[in-house]
Scaffold this active site. Structure first.
Site, PDB file in Angstrom:
ATOM      1  N   ASP A 230      46.443  14.809  -1.596  1.00 35.44           N
ATOM      2  CA  ASP A 230      44.857  13.988  -1.212  1.00 35.44           C
ATOM      3  C   ASP A 230      44.210  14.200  -2.580  1.00 35.44           C
ATOM      4  O   ASP A 230      43.937  15.147  -3.225  1.00 35.44           O
ATOM      5  CB  ASP A 230      44.429  14.837  -0.071  1.00 35.44           C
ATOM      6  CG  ASP A 230      42.910  14.222   0.423  1.00 35.44           C
ATOM      7  OD1 ASP A 230      43.162  13.443   1.433  1.00 35.44           O
ATOM      8  OD2 ASP A 230      41.986  14.182  -0.348  1.00 35.44           O
TER       9      ASP A 230
ATOM     10  N   GLU B 104      42.988   7.877   0.813  1.00 30.11           N
ATOM     11  CA  GLU B 104      43.427   8.742  -0.507  1.00 30.11           C
ATOM     12  C   GLU B 104      44.617   9.516  -0.270  1.00 30.11           C
ATOM     13  O   GLU B 104      44.707  10.662  -1.069  1.00 30.11           O
ATOM     14  CB  GLU B 104      42.326   9.337  -0.973  1.00 30.11           C
ATOM     15  CG  GLU B 104      41.664  10.530  -0.914  1.00 30.11           C
ATOM     16  CD  GLU B 104      41.084  10.684   0.573  1.00 30.11           C
ATOM     17  OE1 GLU B 104      41.166   9.813   1.119  1.00 30.11           O
ATOM     18  OE2 GLU B 104      40.504  11.768   0.524  1.00 30.11           O
TER      19      GLU B 104
HETATM   20  N1  GTP Z   1      38.275   2.513  -2.720  1.00 28.48           N
HETATM   21  C1  GTP Z   1      38.865   2.805  -1.537  1.00 28.48           C
HETATM   22  N2  GTP Z   1      38.364   3.901  -0.908  1.00 28.48           N
HETATM   23  C2  GTP Z   1      38.862   4.286   0.210  1.00 28.48           C
HETATM   24  C3  GTP Z   1      39.849   3.674   0.601  1.00 28.48           C
HETATM   25  N3  GTP Z   1      40.231   4.268   1.880  1.00 28.48           N
HETATM   26  C4  GTP Z   1      39.291   5.423   1.885  1.00 28.48           C
HETATM   27  N4  GTP Z   1      38.665   5.442   0.899  1.00 28.48           N
HETATM   28  C5  GTP Z   1      37.399   6.327   0.847  1.00 28.48           C
HETATM   29  O1  GTP Z   1      37.801   7.454   0.604  1.00 28.48           O
HETATM   30  C6  GTP Z   1      36.821   8.229   0.727  1.00 28.48           C
HETATM   31  C7  GTP Z   1      37.615   9.608   1.285  1.00 28.48           C
HETATM   32  O2  GTP Z   1      36.356  10.553   1.246  1.00 28.48           O
HETATM   33  P1  GTP Z   1      36.402  11.886   1.909  1.00 28.48           P
HETATM   34  O3  GTP Z   1      37.228  12.025   3.027  1.00 28.48           O
HETATM   35  O4  GTP Z   1      35.078  12.368   2.039  1.00 28.48           O
HETATM   36  O5  GTP Z   1      36.999  12.896   0.893  1.00 28.48           O
HETATM   37  P2  GTP Z   1      36.746  13.207  -0.804  1.00 28.48           P
HETATM   38  O6  GTP Z   1      35.334  12.465  -1.231  1.00 28.48           O
HETATM   39  O7  GTP Z   1      37.981  12.766  -1.521  1.00 28.48           O
HETATM   40  O8  GTP Z   1      36.720  14.669  -0.828  1.00 28.48           O
HETATM   41  P3  GTP Z   1      37.871  15.612  -0.580  1.00 28.48           P
HETATM   42  O9  GTP Z   1      38.858  15.285  -0.053  1.00 28.48           O
HETATM   43  O10 GTP Z   1      37.112  16.794   0.266  1.00 28.48           O
HETATM   44  O11 GTP Z   1      37.943  16.089  -2.266  1.00 28.48           O
HETATM   45  C8  GTP Z   1      35.937   7.593   1.872  1.00 28.48           C
HETATM   46  O12 GTP Z   1      34.896   7.335   1.035  1.00 28.48           O
HETATM   47  C9  GTP Z   1      36.608   6.323   2.300  1.00 28.48           C
HETATM   48  O13 GTP Z   1      35.737   5.183   2.170  1.00 28.48           O
HETATM   49  C10 GTP Z   1      40.732   2.924   0.022  1.00 28.48           C
HETATM   50  O14 GTP Z   1      41.447   2.223   0.468  1.00 28.48           O
HETATM   51  N5  GTP Z   1      39.993   2.287  -1.148  1.00 28.48           N
END
Ligand code: GTP
Length: 618
Positions: free
Chosen positions: A493, A536
């Site tokens: 992740d 992610e």
């Molecule tokens: N650009 C982009 N963003 C995505 C996609 N799928 C998910 N996201 C974003 O990824 C983010 C995930 O954030 P969080 O689940 O808070 O995790 P984080 O910010 O990586 O924090 P930690 O995992 O705790 O390190 C969210 O803001 C989603 O909108 C995608 O396909 N493209």
């Protein structure tokens, strides 16, 4: 011209049949003719042999008869010389003694030709016999020889007789007359009566000069007559021989054999009628002709039945060919190739459709099974042959298989191959199979595209969650089957990804996801399986890898990402990843258990400050 050739070809089975039947009938009749000729020749030569033997036997018999007469003649002459007074009694004695064998009359002619003695009756008036040939012969001859006259009609007896004569000499050896012993011609053929000769047989005793002494049967017709131009006559004539001619007495054609009795200048001639000789041949010929006609009719009947069968077969074959042509044309029109496989001969007729499909000209592909085999993709061959064999064995009702075939330009086309066996031998082995080739390349391409779409994440081109889980399930099944083998599962992740999105925008966020995917693809082995589980979050399946190896891989991945910030224009954005890993255990009831352990480890990695890998060994 072409029409004529076609007509001949079309009619050739009938022509052949006609020729065979004609030939057999010709052979049959030739054999009959030759055998009849042989029988005829055999009968003829057998008759020649029989007749020659009979002529020899009869000749001997005649010779002995004449000798008996001559002895009697000599004996009586002796007696006449010594006791002319008792001559009548001596003659009667001998007549009585020989009456069974030889009936004869005796006469003595004096030197002047006047009859001196006759055993019939003493003439009351002198009878002059000086004109008789048998008298004149001895009158002029100076030798003591037997003379045999031609048959003469006796002046006293009025009976036909043959005169056997010898001269009489007085004490001074002067001609003193002639002693005559008259014998009925019957004496010569009495013997023949006792022999069972065939009907129309004829026997004659002749003098060398041709006068007939005796003939049997019908002695009367020949007496006093002569035979002319017979091959046994004349000074150059052979001792024995055969000839064939029509009798001048009864008009019957005969085969004759003769035998000369040289000492007495006599000939024995015996003949069988040609009709009699060939009578068995006639019967045999009638039998042969009847059998020949019967066999010819039988041959014609067999030929006729065969003709009908051939015609029916030809009609059936023509109809079949027409039907085949119809469906062939229909299938060709539909863009399919058609094949017709003679299994035993390994020969296949490929229609132009399949050849064109592969980019070949019709004449560039022959009729060997190899033409197909050598073009099938090696990876598809085993399955293709397996499908063929299953249909051959009757396991499948129809044969159907999809395989790749190499085109003339070296490219590959997907072909749907369908067919069925239409002819088997009595043991069920396939003899003939027909089928079609359909180009399914575009369908295959579409299937592949759809499959890719259904299994791949569009952004990263890694497997999507569903496909990753499917693969994970397969691996778990394998581990359960082979408990000694290893496999590890990673959940990765990206750290603070929300912040990247928020700071640089969603597009940069996407670029970051792609960046990590590329790095992951570059780090993993061919046998490893990569997937994007969502957002992610990524999943990695390391096959044949225990957790310590997996930990090394994870650490290496963390380092690699850490050392490869995302470049966007002038910007260099550092990215890190946290990884939770666990091993896939054969005791796991499902993949969710393993994913849960990995998730727990990931949580721990995040908690411990991120940018690291944590193992969950529970
Ligand atoms: N650009 C982009 N963003 C995505 C996609 N799928 C998910 N996201 C974003 O990824 C983010 C995930 O954030 P969080 O689940 O808070 O995790 P984080 O910010 O990586 O924090 P930690 O995992 O705790 O390190 C969210 O803001 C989603 O909108 C995608 O396909 N493209």
């Amino acid at each position: 011209m072409n029409k004529t050739i076609q007509t001949v070809q079309k009619n050739s089975p009938y022509l052949q049949l006609g020729l065979i039947v004609g030939l057999l009938i010709t052979i049959l009749w030739t054999a009959i003719y030759l055998d009849l000729q042989r029988s005829r020749a055999e009968l003829y030569s057998k008759s020649e042999r029989d007749l020659s033997n009979l002529a020899l036997a009869f000749g001997k018999e005649i010779e002995s008869s004449v000798k008996t007469i001559d002895l009697s003649l000599l004996d009586l002459r002796q007696y006449w010389r010594g006791n002319p007074g008792d001559f009548g009694a001596a003659v009667r004695n001998r007549q009585a003694y020989l009456k069974k064998e030889l009936a004869f009359q005796v006469a003595i002619i004096g030197p002047d030709g006047i009859l001196l003695f006759s055993s019939l009756e003493q003439p009351s008036t002198p009878i002059d016999l000086s004109d008789r040939e048998h008298f004149r012969v001895h009158q002029v001859r100076s030798t003591d020889e037997l003379y045999i006259s031609k048959p003469v009609l006796g002046r006293l007896s009025k009976q036909w007789s043959i005169q056997f004569t010898r001269p009489i000499y007085d004490k001074d050896d002067r001609f003193a007359g002639v002693i005559v012993l008259s014998v009925s011609p019957e004496y010569f053929y009495r013997f023949y009566r006792s022999i069972n000769l065939p009907a129309d047989a004829a026997i004659s005793v002749l003098r060398d000069s041709g006068e007939i002494l005796a003939r049997y049967p019908d002695p009367g017709v020949a007496l006093g007559k002569s035979m002319s131009n017979a091959p046994f006559m004349g000074p150059m004539a052979r001792e024995e021989g055969t000839f064939r001619r029509i009798s001048q007495f009864d008009g019957i054609e005969r085969l004759y054999a003769w035998r000369k009795i040289g000492e007495y200048e006599l000939d024995v001639v015996i003949g069988y009628s040609i009709k009699g000789i060939f009578a068995p041949y006639g019967e045999q010929r009638s039998r042969y002709i009847a059998v020949g006609i019967l066999l010819s009719l039988l041959l014609l009947l067999v030929g006729y039945l065969k003709l009908i069968t051939t015609r029916q077969q030809q009609n059936a074959a023509r109809k079949l060919a027409e039907n085949e042509e119809r469906w062939r044309v229909a299938l060709e029109a539909a863009g399919d190739g058609v094949w017709d496989w003679n299994v035993a001969q390994e020969r296949v007729i490929f229609s132009n459709g399949w050849k064109t499909m592969l980019g070949f000209l019709p004449e560039e592909i022959g009729t060997g099974l190899d033409e197909w085999k050598k073009r099938v993709h090696p990876d598809d061959m085993a399955k293709t042959m397996q499908d063929v064999m299953e249909h051959f064995s009757g396991k499948t009702k129809f044969y159907a298989n999809e395989h790749r075939v190499r085109c003339k330009d070296g490219g590959w086309k997907w072909i749907l191959d369908r067919g069925m066996v239409i002819q088997r031998d009595k043991d069920g082995n396939p003899l003939r199979m027909v089928g079609t080739h359909t180009d399914i390349s575009s369908r295959k391409e579409m299937e592949q595209t759809l499959n890719k779409l259904a299994t791949t994440d569009a952004l990263t081109e890694l497997s999507n969650r569903r496909h990753f889980l499917e693969r994970l399930n397969n691996e778990l099944a394998r581990i359960k089957r082979y408990p000694g083998t290893h496999a590890s599962v990673l959940m990765a992740d990206l750290d603070y990804f929300k912040k990247i999105n928020d700071t640089y925008g969603h597009a940069v966020g996407d670029a970051a996801l792609k960046h990590f995917s590329t790095l992951l693809r570059g780090t993993a082995r061919q046998s490893d399986f990569l997937g994007r589980l969502g957002g992610e979050e990524f999943g990695v399946l390391l096959t044949g890898t225990d957790v310590s190896e997996a930990k090394k891989f994870s650490d290496h991945l963390c380092t690699a990402l850490r050392e490869s910030p995302l470049k966007v224009g002038e910007l260099s954005i550092p990215i890190t990843v946290s990884i939770g890993l666990t091993r896939l255990k054969f005791t796991d009831t499902d993949v969710e258990q393993a994913l849960h352990r990995a998730d727990m480890a990931l949580y721990e990695a995040k908690r411990l400050g991120r940018d690291r890998a944590v193992t969950n060994c529970e």
